[in-house]
Motif scaffolding. Structure first.
Motif, short mmCIF file in Angstrom:
data_model
loop_
_atom_site.label_atom_id
_atom_site.label_comp_id
_atom_site.label_asym_id
_atom_site.label_seq_id
_atom_site.Cartn_x
_atom_site.Cartn_y
_atom_site.Cartn_z
N GLU A 1 0.83 -1.20 0.00
CA GLU A 1 0.00 0.00 0.00
C GLU A 1 0.87 1.25 0.00
O GLU A 1 1.94 1.28 0.62
CB GLU A 1 -0.91 0.01 1.23
CG GLU A 1 -1.92 -1.14 1.24
CD GLU A 1 -2.87 -1.03 2.41
OE1 GLU A 1 -2.68 -0.12 3.24
OE2 GLU A 1 -3.79 -1.86 2.48
N ALA B 1 0.74 5.74 0.14
CA ALA B 1 -0.04 6.94 0.47
C ALA B 1 0.77 8.18 0.15
O ALA B 1 1.98 8.24 0.45
CB ALA B 1 -0.44 6.95 1.96
N ASP C 1 -3.55 5.56 -2.44
CA ASP C 1 -4.65 6.42 -1.98
C ASP C 1 -5.04 7.48 -3.00
O ASP C 1 -6.22 7.80 -3.15
CB ASP C 1 -4.31 7.06 -0.62
CG ASP C 1 -3.08 7.96 -0.65
OD1 ASP C 1 -2.38 8.02 -1.67
OD2 ASP C 1 -2.82 8.62 0.39
N ARG D 1 -7.32 5.89 -5.60
CA ARG D 1 -8.64 5.63 -5.02
C ARG D 1 -9.42 6.94 -4.87
O ARG D 1 -10.63 7.00 -5.13
CB ARG D 1 -8.51 4.94 -3.66
CG ARG D 1 -7.88 3.57 -3.73
CD ARG D 1 -8.25 2.69 -2.53
NE ARG D 1 -8.01 3.34 -1.27
CZ ARG D 1 -6.83 3.34 -0.63
NH1 ARG D 1 -5.78 2.76 -1.20
NH2 ARG D 1 -6.68 3.93 0.54
N PHE D 2 -8.73 8.00 -4.43
CA PHE D 2 -9.39 9.29 -4.27
C PHE D 2 -9.98 9.76 -5.59
O PHE D 2 -11.15 10.18 -5.65
CB PHE D 2 -8.39 10.33 -3.74
CG PHE D 2 -8.88 11.75 -3.85
CD1 PHE D 2 -9.84 12.24 -2.97
CD2 PHE D 2 -8.39 12.60 -4.84
CE1 PHE D 2 -10.31 13.55 -3.08
CE2 PHE D 2 -8.85 13.90 -4.95
CZ PHE D 2 -9.80 14.38 -4.06
N LEU E 1 -9.70 9.93 2.72
CA LEU E 1 -8.37 9.45 2.38
C LEU E 1 -7.30 10.50 2.64
O LEU E 1 -6.11 10.16 2.74
CB LEU E 1 -8.32 9.02 0.91
CG LEU E 1 -9.20 7.81 0.54
CD1 LEU E 1 -9.21 7.62 -0.97
CD2 LEU E 1 -8.67 6.55 1.23
N TRP E 2 -7.70 11.76 2.75
CA TRP E 2 -6.74 12.82 3.03
C TRP E 2 -6.43 12.84 4.52
O TRP E 2 -7.28 13.10 5.35
CB TRP E 2 -7.30 14.18 2.59
CG TRP E 2 -7.27 14.37 1.11
CD1 TRP E 2 -8.10 13.79 0.18
CD2 TRP E 2 -6.35 15.18 0.37
NE1 TRP E 2 -7.76 14.19 -1.08
CE2 TRP E 2 -6.68 15.05 -1.01
CE3 TRP E 2 -5.29 16.00 0.73
CZ2 TRP E 2 -5.98 15.71 -2.00
CZ3 TRP E 2 -4.59 16.66 -0.26
CH2 TRP E 2 -4.94 16.52 -1.62
N GLN E 3 -5.15 12.59 4.84
CA GLN E 3 -4.72 12.52 6.23
C GLN E 3 -3.83 13.70 6.62
O GLN E 3 -3.26 13.69 7.71
CB GLN E 3 -3.97 11.21 6.47
CG GLN E 3 -4.81 9.97 6.19
CD GLN E 3 -6.02 9.87 7.12
OE1 GLN E 3 -5.87 9.99 8.34
NE2 GLN E 3 -7.20 9.67 6.56
#
Length: 265
Positions: free
Chosen positions: A2, A4, A103, A106-107, A136-138
């Motif tokens: 994965e 990000a 991510d 996917r976003f 999804l935004w961290q």
């Protein structure tokens, strides 16, 4: 594995953190992730790493960085040689990953689905998709990466995409009657973005639909004052139409978003 980029840069295989710690490797990984499964030219990577002044050994150094990045992504003991493929014509690298494990991919997928759902007058579905996209935004994009010109440019673009998703999600929530829940969020947004007319107009709508007509009109006058003081401008036609509708107590058109929202953003 994965990946990000919508927050702190991360590469993880199960419980194993494979994110490189070296600053230049992090920049290479982030740049490759921007175009996951697509060719990233060596010129693009060189611009990110050295801007317009690459050293004579730039290409050899870049090859070393890619070798080190492959080793870092193989921290779980697997062979990652095929993950970053080298292309010679044109010269560049391709990061081969499962799109569902990135991510950013996917976003963008959820954002596209949410936009289509709103255009098809399915606001409940749109709201769900767009809430998932924004979750999804961290944090700030490419967190922990000392960005060069390529990443900085993309960061600004991605922030615009996030704002677009936020506007669409607010539209969807207004359509399904969540105006009371939106008031506090929109108040915060108008403080953070005092010249953002779209947020101001949606706050006015949410307040009026929440039986807070006076506050809605105060919002308009406050925004008009700020706009005149800061830029010497008058509010545009759309927000003035919102004010007129509030003065005339005409809320019914707002549920269909046909009058106040002439087009889906």
């Amino acid at each position: 594995m994965e990946f990000a980029v919508l927050g702190t840069l991360m590469a993880r295989e199960g419980n194993v953190d494979c994110t490189p710690s070296a600053p230049k490797l992090r920049r290479v990984l982030a740049t490759l992730l921007l175009r996951a499964n697509k060719l990233v030219l060596t010129e693009t990577l060189a611009e990110e790493l050295w801007q317009h002044n690459p050293p004579p050994t730039a290409m050899a150094t870049l090859q070393t960085y890619v070798y080190q990045l492959r080793k870092s992504l193989g921290a779980d003991g697997r062979d990652r040689e095929g993950m970053i493929r080298t292309r010679t014509d044109p010269s560049g690298y391709v990061l081969n990953v499962d799109p569902e494990k990135v991510d950013l991919v996917r976003f963008r997928s959820l954002l596209g689905e949410g936009r289509r759902a709103l255009e098809e007058h399915r606001p409940e579905r749109a709201s769900d998709l767009l809430h998932r996209a924004l979750s999804l935004w961290q944090g700030p994009v490419f967190g922990g990466v000392r960005s060069g010109p390529v990443l900085e440019g993309h960061a600004a673009y991605l922030e615009e995409e996030r704002m677009n998703a936020l506007e669409l999600r607010i539209d969807a929530d207004l359509r399904i009657g969540r105006h009371r829940e939106l008031v506090s969020e929109l108040k915060s947004l108008t403080v953070t973005h005092p010249l953002h007319e779209w947020f101001q107009s949606r706050l006015m709508i949410a307040l009026h639909l929440s039986s807070r007509r006076g506050e809605a009109l105060e919002t308009f006058h406050r925004y008009r004052h700020v706009l005149q003081e800061e830029l010497g401008l008058e509010p545009n036609h759309e927000i003035q139409q919102v004010q007129r509708d509030i003065l005339n107590c005409e809320p019914t058109s707002w549920y269909g978003i046909d009058r106040v929202y002439p087009s889906v953003r």
